[in-house]
Design a protein around this motif. Sequence first.
Motif, PDB file in Angstrom:
ATOM      1  N   VAL A 136       0.841  -1.205   0.000  1.00  0.00           N
ATOM      2  CA  VAL A 136       0.000   0.000   0.000  1.00  0.00           C
ATOM      3  C   VAL A 136       0.871   1.248   0.000  1.00  0.00           C
ATOM      4  O   VAL A 136       0.581   2.235  -0.687  1.00  0.00           O
ATOM      5  CB  VAL A 136      -0.966  -0.020   1.208  1.00  0.00           C
ATOM      6  CG1 VAL A 136      -1.686   1.321   1.355  1.00  0.00           C
ATOM      7  CG2 VAL A 136      -1.988  -1.147   1.051  1.00  0.00           C
ATOM      8  N   ALA A 137       1.979   1.215   0.742  1.00  0.00           N
ATOM      9  CA  ALA A 137       2.904   2.349   0.755  1.00  0.00           C
ATOM     10  C   ALA A 137       3.510   2.595  -0.621  1.00  0.00           C
ATOM     11  O   ALA A 137       3.871   3.733  -0.961  1.00  0.00           O
ATOM     12  CB  ALA A 137       4.004   2.114   1.783  1.00  0.00           C
ATOM     13  N   LEU A 138       3.603   1.535  -1.428  1.00  0.00           N
ATOM     14  CA  LEU A 138       4.129   1.653  -2.795  1.00  0.00           C
ATOM     15  C   LEU A 138       3.022   1.934  -3.811  1.00  0.00           C
ATOM     16  O   LEU A 138       3.230   1.791  -5.023  1.00  0.00           O
ATOM     17  CB  LEU A 138       4.870   0.371  -3.175  1.00  0.00           C
ATOM     18  CG  LEU A 138       6.206   0.129  -2.457  1.00  0.00           C
ATOM     19  CD1 LEU A 138       6.718  -1.270  -2.719  1.00  0.00           C
ATOM     20  CD2 LEU A 138       7.241   1.168  -2.897  1.00  0.00           C
ATOM     21  N   GLU A 332      13.183 -12.806  -1.897  1.00  0.00           N
ATOM     22  CA  GLU A 332      12.652 -12.905  -3.253  1.00  0.00           C
ATOM     23  C   GLU A 332      11.286 -12.230  -3.364  1.00  0.00           C
ATOM     24  O   GLU A 332      10.569 -12.082  -2.369  1.00  0.00           O
ATOM     25  CB  GLU A 332      12.552 -14.371  -3.670  1.00  0.00           C
ATOM     26  CG  GLU A 332      13.911 -15.055  -3.738  1.00  0.00           C
ATOM     27  CD  GLU A 332      13.811 -16.528  -4.112  1.00  0.00           C
ATOM     28  OE1 GLU A 332      12.694 -17.007  -4.378  1.00  0.00           O
ATOM     29  OE2 GLU A 332      14.864 -17.202  -4.127  1.00  0.00           O
ATOM     30  N   VAL A 333      10.936 -11.839  -4.566  1.00  0.00           N
ATOM     31  CA  VAL A 333       9.661 -11.154  -4.805  1.00  0.00           C
ATOM     32  C   VAL A 333       8.492 -12.038  -4.362  1.00  0.00           C
ATOM     33  O   VAL A 333       8.412 -13.215  -4.726  1.00  0.00           O
ATOM     34  CB  VAL A 333       9.506 -10.805  -6.310  1.00  0.00           C
ATOM     35  CG1 VAL A 333       8.074 -10.393  -6.616  1.00  0.00           C
ATOM     36  CG2 VAL A 333      10.485  -9.694  -6.694  1.00  0.00           C
ATOM     37  N   ASN A 334       7.609 -11.464  -3.547  1.00  0.00           N
ATOM     38  CA  ASN A 334       6.398 -12.180  -3.153  1.00  0.00           C
ATOM     39  C   ASN A 334       5.139 -11.339  -3.385  1.00  0.00           C
ATOM     40  O   ASN A 334       4.039 -11.754  -3.035  1.00  0.00           O
ATOM     41  CB  ASN A 334       6.469 -12.631  -1.689  1.00  0.00           C
ATOM     42  CG  ASN A 334       6.540 -11.486  -0.696  1.00  0.00           C
ATOM     43  OD1 ASN A 334       6.437 -10.314  -1.077  1.00  0.00           O
ATOM     44  ND2 ASN A 334       6.710 -11.813   0.570  1.00  0.00           N
ATOM     45  N   CYS A 335       5.325 -10.172  -3.991  1.00  0.00           N
ATOM     46  CA  CYS A 335       4.194  -9.279  -4.251  1.00  0.00           C
ATOM     47  C   CYS A 335       4.391  -8.658  -5.637  1.00  0.00           C
ATOM     48  O   CYS A 335       5.426  -8.039  -5.906  1.00  0.00           O
ATOM     49  CB  CYS A 335       4.137  -8.193  -3.175  1.00  0.00           C
ATOM     50  SG  CYS A 335       2.531  -7.407  -3.018  1.00  0.00           S
ATOM     51  N   LEU A 336       3.415  -8.839  -6.502  1.00  0.00           N
ATOM     52  CA  LEU A 336       3.551  -8.479  -7.911  1.00  0.00           C
ATOM     53  C   LEU A 336       2.830  -7.174  -8.238  1.00  0.00           C
ATOM     54  O   LEU A 336       1.635  -7.029  -7.968  1.00  0.00           O
ATOM     55  CB  LEU A 336       2.989  -9.606  -8.790  1.00  0.00           C
ATOM     56  CG  LEU A 336       3.621 -10.988  -8.602  1.00  0.00           C
ATOM     57  CD1 LEU A 336       2.804 -12.050  -9.322  1.00  0.00           C
ATOM     58  CD2 LEU A 336       5.066 -10.977  -9.093  1.00  0.00           C
ATOM     59  N   LYS A 337       3.540  -6.241  -8.868  1.00  0.00           N
ATOM     60  CA  LYS A 337       2.925  -4.964  -9.222  1.00  0.00           C
ATOM     61  C   LYS A 337       1.812  -5.142 -10.251  1.00  0.00           C
ATOM     62  O   LYS A 337       0.850  -4.359 -10.267  1.00  0.00           O
ATOM     63  CB  LYS A 337       3.977  -3.986  -9.744  1.00  0.00           C
ATOM     64  CG  LYS A 337       4.631  -4.377 -11.063  1.00  0.00           C
ATOM     65  CD  LYS A 337       5.643  -3.333 -11.517  1.00  0.00           C
ATOM     66  CE  LYS A 337       6.248  -3.694 -12.873  1.00  0.00           C
ATOM     67  NZ  LYS A 337       7.213  -2.665 -13.337  1.00  0.00           N
ATOM     68  N   SER A 338       1.899  -6.183 -11.081  1.00  0.00           N
ATOM     69  CA  SER A 338       0.848  -6.422 -12.072  1.00  0.00           C
ATOM     70  C   SER A 338      -0.467  -6.805 -11.411  1.00  0.00           C
ATOM     71  O   SER A 338      -1.539  -6.654 -11.990  1.00  0.00           O
ATOM     72  CB  SER A 338       1.280  -7.537 -13.032  1.00  0.00           C
ATOM     73  OG  SER A 338       1.437  -8.770 -12.355  1.00  0.00           O
ATOM     74  N   THR A 340      -1.235  -5.878  -7.843  1.00  0.00           N
ATOM     75  CA  THR A 340      -1.705  -4.895  -6.854  1.00  0.00           C
ATOM     76  C   THR A 340      -1.701  -3.457  -7.356  1.00  0.00           C
ATOM     77  O   THR A 340      -2.353  -2.596  -6.766  1.00  0.00           O
ATOM     78  CB  THR A 340      -0.831  -4.947  -5.585  1.00  0.00           C
ATOM     79  OG1 THR A 340       0.484  -4.468  -5.909  1.00  0.00           O
ATOM     80  CG2 THR A 340      -0.746  -6.363  -5.036  1.00  0.00           C
ATOM     81  N   GLY A 341      -0.938  -3.197  -8.424  1.00  0.00           N
ATOM     82  CA  GLY A 341      -0.841  -1.818  -8.901  1.00  0.00           C
ATOM     83  C   GLY A 341       0.258  -1.026  -8.227  1.00  0.00           C
ATOM     84  O   GLY A 341       0.351   0.197  -8.410  1.00  0.00           O
ATOM     85  N   ALA A 342       1.092  -1.692  -7.435  1.00  0.00           N
ATOM     86  CA  ALA A 342       2.220  -1.008  -6.793  1.00  0.00           C
ATOM     87  C   ALA A 342       3.222  -0.543  -7.853  1.00  0.00           C
ATOM     88  O   ALA A 342       3.192  -0.991  -9.001  1.00  0.00           O
ATOM     89  CB  ALA A 342       2.895  -1.936  -5.786  1.00  0.00           C
ATOM     90  N   THR A 343       4.128   0.327  -7.448  1.00  0.00           N
ATOM     91  CA  THR A 343       5.088   0.884  -8.402  1.00  0.00           C
ATOM     92  C   THR A 343       6.163  -0.115  -8.808  1.00  0.00           C
ATOM     93  O   THR A 343       6.838   0.081  -9.811  1.00  0.00           O
ATOM     94  CB  THR A 343       5.767   2.131  -7.805  1.00  0.00           C
ATOM     95  OG1 THR A 343       6.339   1.790  -6.533  1.00  0.00           O
ATOM     96  CG2 THR A 343       4.761   3.265  -7.623  1.00  0.00           C
ATOM     97  N   LYS A 344       6.330  -1.196  -8.029  1.00  0.00           N
ATOM     98  CA  LYS A 344       7.342  -2.187  -8.382  1.00  0.00           C
ATOM     99  C   LYS A 344       7.023  -3.519  -7.709  1.00  0.00           C
ATOM    100  O   LYS A 344       6.315  -3.573  -6.699  1.00  0.00           O
ATOM    101  CB  LYS A 344       8.735  -1.718  -7.954  1.00  0.00           C
ATOM    102  CG  LYS A 344       8.881  -1.523  -6.440  1.00  0.00           C
ATOM    103  CD  LYS A 344      10.285  -1.067  -6.078  1.00  0.00           C
ATOM    104  CE  LYS A 344      10.429  -0.894  -4.553  1.00  0.00           C
ATOM    105  NZ  LYS A 344      11.798  -0.488  -4.177  1.00  0.00           N
TER     106      LYS A 344
END
Length: 355
Positions: A136-138, A332-338, A340-344
Amino acid sequence: MINHSYNVIGVMSGTSLDGIDLAYITFSKDADWSFKIVVAETISYSDKWFKILKNLTLLTASELITLDEDYTMYLSTVINQFISKNKIENIDAVCSHGHTALHQPDQGITKQIGNLPKLASLINQTLVCDFRVEDVALGGQGAPLVPIGDRLLFSDYDWCINLGGFANISSEINSKRIAFDICPVNIVLNKYVESLGFNYDDEGRIAKKGNFNLELFESLNRLAFYNHQPPKSLGLEWVEKEVFPLIDSYNLNTEDILHTYVKHIAFQITQIINATNNASVLITGGGAFNLFLIEEIEKLTSNQLVIPSTKIIEFKEALIFGFLGVLKLRGEVNCLKSVTGATKDHSSGMIYFPA
């Protein structure tokens, strides 16, 4: 040095308030990830906790702080009892979602109680938790978080749907994982069946007896959320503001409300999955046991619905939050911007160690 196998406990409490799901899981990484759910259990909420959690949106900020302390203590007791009862000795981490108290990502707010750092000391284990806040911060929705698990653990399926408090879905589209909340499910169905003295509608039997109300069905389908494009997510606050007042304005009996709402869920789900043909659709979450709902979905699609083992149905989210914790431990990445809409893309969550 990064491990190739992990023993973790995944802990999940969802908006349907069925209870706290705990799963002791072994994850292994060779060419691909594999997993085994060794033991799993749902601890139902007492009447006291059910009422408290049902009315979270009514609490003041100071009351929420106190509740966070109380819930963290309660969660530690539940986790410790699960470990003791099942004689679990080898634990790399406890990976806990907590329970969502506030979720207003468009205002930069998400709050899950039960994620206080002291939980690590109370259970005397490495703790990975608070998976939504960083996203959410991103600039992301902080939800859904399960799709990384769908991609890496359940890639055999074209669509993965979880029917919990809300229906959420994920799929690989143009080499990107796309996921979003579809509509409320058990958070609505359970509220209305409570008026008949039940916690849930067993197999959808009560809903099946009801009559279909076309006006309510069409009004529900006109809710603005359904016209929004992903990423998008839902929270209890939206349901209380938009859905309950709309349903109540029709003054229908409970059976007719349940019947009509089940058809609404089936309609919204098939609006999504019918975008592809001959697709396999994995169905998990408590709603998978609602036979009337499954029948209604099947009526509206030619795609293949796959109902997995009871362990996967009931504990897929606890399983994947355990997996999110493993990925966090590995950096490792566990949250995808595609999704959630985060910036990265990022490795979300906090790691705490016992004092």
